[in-house]
Design a protein around this motif. Structure first.
Motif, PDB file in Angstrom:
ATOM      1  N   LYS A 735     -37.461 -35.784  -7.408  1.00 29.45           N
ATOM      2  CA  LYS A 735     -36.308 -35.912  -8.306  1.00 29.45           C
ATOM      3  C   LYS A 735     -36.736 -36.428  -9.669  1.00 29.45           C
ATOM      4  O   LYS A 735     -36.276 -35.948 -10.712  1.00 29.45           O
ATOM      5  CB  LYS A 735     -35.277 -36.854  -7.683  1.00 29.45           C
ATOM      6  N   LEU A 759     -32.605 -28.488  -4.755  1.00 33.79           N
ATOM      7  CA  LEU A 759     -31.322 -28.973  -4.229  1.00 33.79           C
ATOM      8  C   LEU A 759     -30.893 -28.180  -2.995  1.00 33.79           C
ATOM      9  O   LEU A 759     -30.287 -28.737  -2.066  1.00 33.79           O
ATOM     10  CB  LEU A 759     -30.246 -28.882  -5.323  1.00 33.79           C
ATOM     11  N   LEU A 762     -32.333 -29.615  -0.063  1.00 35.63           N
ATOM     12  CA  LEU A 762     -31.667 -30.865   0.315  1.00 35.63           C
ATOM     13  C   LEU A 762     -30.257 -30.628   0.850  1.00 35.63           C
ATOM     14  O   LEU A 762     -29.592 -31.578   1.271  1.00 35.63           O
ATOM     15  CB  LEU A 762     -31.606 -31.818  -0.891  1.00 35.63           C
ATOM     16  N   GLY A 763     -29.798 -29.374   0.787  1.00 33.34           N
ATOM     17  CA  GLY A 763     -28.462 -29.061   1.290  1.00 33.34           C
ATOM     18  C   GLY A 763     -27.356 -29.178   0.267  1.00 33.34           C
ATOM     19  O   GLY A 763     -26.175 -29.046   0.605  1.00 33.34           O
ATOM     20  N   ASP A 764     -27.700 -29.398  -1.004  1.00 30.98           N
ATOM     21  CA  ASP A 764     -26.689 -29.535  -2.058  1.00 30.98           C
ATOM     22  C   ASP A 764     -26.426 -28.164  -2.665  1.00 30.98           C
ATOM     23  O   ASP A 764     -26.951 -27.820  -3.735  1.00 30.98           O
ATOM     24  CB  ASP A 764     -27.188 -30.522  -3.122  1.00 30.98           C
ATOM     25  N   VAL A 765     -25.595 -27.369  -2.013  1.00 34.90           N
ATOM     26  CA  VAL A 765     -25.345 -26.001  -2.449  1.00 34.90           C
ATOM     27  C   VAL A 765     -24.573 -25.976  -3.757  1.00 34.90           C
ATOM     28  O   VAL A 765     -24.893 -25.212  -4.683  1.00 34.90           O
ATOM     29  CB  VAL A 765     -24.583 -25.221  -1.354  1.00 34.90           C
ATOM     30  N   GLU A 766     -23.554 -26.819  -3.888  1.00 34.68           N
ATOM     31  CA  GLU A 766     -22.755 -26.824  -5.115  1.00 34.68           C
ATOM     32  C   GLU A 766     -23.589 -27.206  -6.323  1.00 34.68           C
ATOM     33  O   GLU A 766     -23.486 -26.599  -7.396  1.00 34.68           O
ATOM     34  CB  GLU A 766     -21.570 -27.780  -4.954  1.00 34.68           C
ATOM     35  N   GLY A 767     -24.445 -28.219  -6.164  1.00 33.98           N
ATOM     36  CA  GLY A 767     -25.309 -28.623  -7.265  1.00 33.98           C
ATOM     37  C   GLY A 767     -26.262 -27.512  -7.654  1.00 33.98           C
ATOM     38  O   GLY A 767     -26.526 -27.270  -8.842  1.00 33.98           O
ATOM     39  N   ALA A 768     -26.781 -26.811  -6.670  1.00 32.62           N
ATOM     40  CA  ALA A 768     -27.686 -25.699  -6.936  1.00 32.62           C
ATOM     41  C   ALA A 768     -26.969 -24.588  -7.692  1.00 32.62           C
ATOM     42  O   ALA A 768     -27.518 -24.014  -8.649  1.00 32.62           O
ATOM     43  CB  ALA A 768     -28.256 -25.166  -5.624  1.00 32.62           C
ATOM     44  N   GLN A 769     -25.746 -24.290  -7.292  1.00 27.78           N
ATOM     45  CA  GLN A 769     -24.999 -23.222  -7.959  1.00 27.78           C
ATOM     46  C   GLN A 769     -24.706 -23.571  -9.412  1.00 27.78           C
ATOM     47  O   GLN A 769     -24.761 -22.700 -10.297  1.00 27.78           O
ATOM     48  CB  GLN A 769     -23.701 -22.942  -7.196  1.00 27.78           C
ATOM     49  N   ARG A 770     -24.405 -24.832  -9.707  1.00 31.95           N
ATOM     50  CA  ARG A 770     -24.164 -25.252 -11.100  1.00 31.95           C
ATOM     51  C   ARG A 770     -25.427 -25.046 -11.947  1.00 31.95           C
ATOM     52  O   ARG A 770     -25.351 -24.552 -13.071  1.00 31.95           O
ATOM     53  CB  ARG A 770     -23.713 -26.717 -11.156  1.00 31.95           C
TER      54      ARG A 770
END
Length: 888
Positions: A735, A759, A762-770
């Motif tokens: 990070k 991301l 790490l399972g952060d799909v929304e963060g990745a999409q942004r």
């Protein structure tokens, strides 16, 4: 003498590595004093035997000749004892470890990754924990097993972990360590693993001994008294009288092949015979041990006293000079043993109903245990028909010939077996013939008569088109004849029939595809037309080197100047630079090649041409980008001959070597660059990339860190360092480096894109999409945001979106081979073969490395095979439709 971890002092070991004077049963007896003359005679005898075994195992062809023509010779030589130096060579031949259908370097590498990194480890945690506990208990008095740093100890862990991963249904059971450990003493761990697989899975060896419920051990315990009834009636009656059941004393004998019972001189002699003759040796050894101790056993009139005696037999009766001659006096036929085994197997099945459906057992990756296999037993052969019974009599005669053929086949007398199967074919009705043809094909396969295998299997399939054994054997024969396309058709047919659920057949397809793909890739590479990758790839590559000096003149102005002075090499070089900077990549190489030619001509006239070095660098770079490695290296070598300290040429040359699959030569070049420019961030970045290619993340991280400390002017070192840290599990550091990259390079689409990939992990799909949305606004020419959006859709099984995003990625970069590869796979899964084949052709056209080209051809041939097989077989199309995918 040898230093061991048993004590802090040096201890003596015998010739097998067991500590002398320990309580271990395996240690070699030192009671006998052997004279010098006897030693010389023994050495001479062993040398003669070694030469014979070397001759037999000189090649697979030579071995097959012995198996087919001199089967009795092999048996005799195994009984005499394989020379110690030859066991590591002979045992794999005897158990066919080298020809296991699953065997491949790739699979071995997958099975031996570090603990907790294999996808199956979470499902076999219990097995792995027991393995760790048992490692210290396996041969504790052997000098090379009692140290955690010992070669045998480490190899044993690798083999047992690998098998638990390979066969998760069975996993690991106590006792397996002694089997694997014995093999490891004689060969490298990969060879030992495949020998171990054969012992665990083949019915003539230990299959079912370690399965849940120990089915085969219980069956063996029922068989042994029946054999004693005929060979040692007094012992049989004594055991009956005192209710002594063999399961109480023979479990360790059979499950460990007497490793925990006999001195090592006897153990290896038993194993020599066991590898050739199979389970019969276990029963023969057990009966011989009981007979040698019969007088003492009959004198014990208490059950517990008998059992205590049987668990610690007198050492004098365990020595090879005593035990082996007694074994040869134990007489019972193999057919009698097989009949007893069938009888008690049927009895066991009747009294032990299965816990799960047979279909569930059949889906296991490994060979089923006998109990599981026997849940759907074959109907017994019909009784002989009375004389004059016409067709019934002929059928009965055919079955008898088949039985005789089976016996000869099991004894590896393949030529005689062929004679019996031929007579069975002549005597049988057509419906029966498919089995007889297929059995005869198995003999031809063992003898290496591959054309005959194809002929017999084709005859069997003409009678029964769904005969899997015939398809498989014919596929094997085609494979041996290097007719890979037809081999692929047969193996693919089986996989479709089995709905891709049985590992053995899937591995056969994979094996053929690797070889066939490599062959096609080699042929294609020799004739392919060179081309540049996509614009994004060119930009990413060029960014990681010191850039060319800028050219500010418009293209039109430079062309006018060239028209006025066509022999001016400097002007042509400036035009090539301008074409590069303005993204007109397809014209760069031709222009710079003209420039180099003109600059060389001027230099030959004594004119100083300062631009020649820069022109050669640009020429070599575009040869590299076009995957023309020899031409690229030649350009860089010219530069280095003129200027040995030219950093860019040194780095570009090493990068070319790396991409061509020569990481050792590349690393030498990067090391030289580090010594030449120790304060340049690029040299450490490229050397780190070399370490990554070699899958050495630990070595890559310090170089990435050094590159970052030296403040590079592009984000790739920060990105790669963050990803490397994530790979090692250091998420906080990952990070941090992504934060640093975002702060230093706020306009970089690559930072956002690869941070999104992180991301996602790490399972952060929304963060990745942004982040992917932000990356697309920064650079519309980068295909990676669309590609990673496709990966997100893949995770959620939104295949329509996945395909749409991948199609968008190849629009942005029409040469994006990785996106085409995924598209092809998705269309193939959906049975959209025409589009899948189009995509595979694009991969073949644009991929750069030999490995990727091989994979692309392999995948395309898999698609073509499925298309071919399904087009010819309506029943298979129905199976495919039942799997939830439309047929093409």
């Amino acid at each position: 003498a040898k230093q061991t971890s048993l004590e802090s002092e040096i201890v003596d070991v015998d010739r097998y590595g067991f500590v002398k004077d320990s309580e271990d049963v395996n240690g070699v007896s030192t009671d006998e004093q052997i004279s010098q003359s006897d030693l010389l005679k023994e050495k001479k005898r062993q040398n003669g035997r070694e030469r014979k075994w070397l001759s037999m195992t000189n090649s697979v062809i030579q071995w097959n000749k012995f198996v087919s023509n001199k089967n009795g010779t092999i048996k005799e030589r195994c009984r005499k004892g394989i020379p110690e130096a030859m066991r590591g060579r002979a045992w794999p031949y005897l158990c066919h470890a080298g020809t296991h259908p699953d065997r491949s370097d790739k699979l071995w590498a997958e099975l031996t990754v570090a603990p907790s990194t294999h996808p199956r480890d979470k499902d076999i945690t219990a097995s792995l924990e027991v393995i760790e506990k048992d490692l210290n208990r396996t041969f504790p008095h052997h000098a090379d097993f009692n140290s955690k740093d010992g070669v045998f100890y480490t190899a044993l862990r690798r083999v047992l972990y690998a098998y638990a991963r390979y066969d998760p249904t069975l996993g690991y059971c106590q006792g397996m360590g002694f089997i694997a450990g014995t093999i490891i003493m004689y060969m490298r761990d990969e060879e030992a693993f495949w020998c171990f697989v054969r012992l665990m899975q083949q019915p003539q060896y230990l299959r079912g001994f370690f399965a849940e419920g120990l089915a085969e051990i219980q069956i063996a315990a029922d068989i042994l008294p029946e054999l004693l009834r005929s060979t040692s009636p007094a012992l049989f009656e004594h055991f009956q009288k005192f209710h002594i059941t063999p399961i109480l004393f023979m479990q360790d004998w059979f499950m460990c092949i007497f490793v925990k019972t006999l001195p090592w001189d006897s153990v290896v002699r038993i194993w020599d015979m066991f590898f050739f003759e199979g389970r019969k040796v276990l029963f023969r050894t057990a009966i011989a041990l009981l007979q040698l101790n019969q007088k003492a056993i009959l004198g014990l009139d208490d059950t517990m006293a008998c059992l205590m005696f049987l668990r610690a037999l007198p050492r004098a009766t365990l020595q090879p000079d005593t035990l082996l001659p007694q074994m040869m006096r134990v007489k019972f036929t193999r057919s009698h043993l097989e009949n007893l085994h069938q009888f008690f197997t049927d009895q066991f099945i009747a009294t032990h109903p299965p816990r799960k459906p047979a279909a569930a057992a059949a889906s296991s990756n490994a060979a089923p245990a006998p109990a599981a296999a026997a849940r759907a037993p074959q109907a017994p052969a019909p009784a002989p028909a009375p004389a004059g019974a016409g067709a019934g009599a002929a059928g009965s005669d055919a079955q008898r010939e088949k039985t005789l053929g089976n016996e000869e086949y099991k004894a590896k007398n393949y030529t005689k077996a062929i004679e019996h199967y031929t007579r069975a074919i002549q005597l049988s009705a057509e419906k029966e013939c498919s089995v007889f043809f297929c059995n005869r094909a198995a003999c031809h396969l063992a003898l290496g008569n591959f054309a005959a295998v194809i002929e017999d299997c084709t005859s069997a399939l003409a009678i029964d088109g769904a005969y899997i054994k015939a398809l498989f054997r014919r596929g094997q024969a085609y494979e041996q004849l290097q007719d890979y396309k037809n081999a692929l058709y047969d193996f693919t047919t089986i996989c479709l029939m089995k709905k891709f659920e049985e590992r053995e057949y899937m591995m056969a397809v994979d094996r053929v595809l690797r070889v066939y793909g490599s062959k096609l890739a080699t042929e294609h590479a020799a004739n392919r037309t060179a081309s540049l990758p996509g614009a994004y790839s060119i930009h990413s590559y060029m960014e990681s080197f010191h850039d060319l000096s800028p050219e500010t003149s418009p293209l039109v102005d430079l062309q006018i100047l060239i028209d006025e002075d066509r022999e001016n090499g400097v002007l042509h070089y400036r035009l090539a630079k301008a074409l590069y900077h303005q993204g007109v990549y397809d014209s760069v190489l031709e222009t710079v090649t003209t420039a180099v030619s003109l600059l060389d001509a001027a230099a030959s006239k004594g004119e100083t041409q300062a631009e020649l070095i820069d022109a050669l660098e640009l020429q070599g770079t575009f040869h590299h980008l076009r995957n023309e490695a020899p031409r690229a290296v030649a350009c860089f070598d010219r530069i280095l001959a003129l200027h040995p300290d030219h950093l860019n040429a040194m780095l570009r040359r090493a990068t070319t070597m790396l991409e061509q699959g020569n990481p050792t030569s590349a690393l030498e070049g990067f090391n030289t660059a580090v010594r030449l420019a120790p304060t340049d961030p690029l040299v450490y970045y490229h050397r780190a990339q070399c370490h990554l290619i070699k899958e050495d993340v630990v070595s890559a991280i310090p170089d990435f860190e050094k590159s970052v400390q030296l403040k590079p002017n592009f984000p790739a070192p920060f990105i790669q360092l963050a990803l490397a840290k994530a790979k090692t599990g250091d998420v906080p550091s990952a990070k941090k480096y992504f934060d640093d990259a975002a702060s230093l390079f706020p306009k970089s689409a690559d930072v956002d894109t690869f941070r999104a990939q992180f991301l996602l992990q790490l399972g952060d799909v929304e963060g990745a999409q942004r982040l992917l949305a932000a990356a697309e606004t920064k650079d519309r020419t980068c295909p990676l945001p669309a590609f990673f959006n496709a990966q997100i859709a893949m995770q959620t099984q939104d295949f329509a979106t996945c395909v749409r995003e991948l199609e968008r990625a190849v629009v942005i970069d029409p040469k994006f081979d990785t996106a085409y590869q995924q598209l092809a796979q998705l269309h193939m899964q959906a049975r959209n073969m025409p589009r899948a084949l189009e995509c595979f052709d694009k991969v073949i056209e644009y991929t750069r490395t030999n490995d990727d080209l091989t994979t692309a051809f392999a995948c395309r041939e898999a698609a073509l095979a499925q298309q071919h097989v399904l087009a010819l077989n309506a029943d298979l199309r129905q199976i495919v439709e039942s799997m939830g995918a439309p047929s093409p």
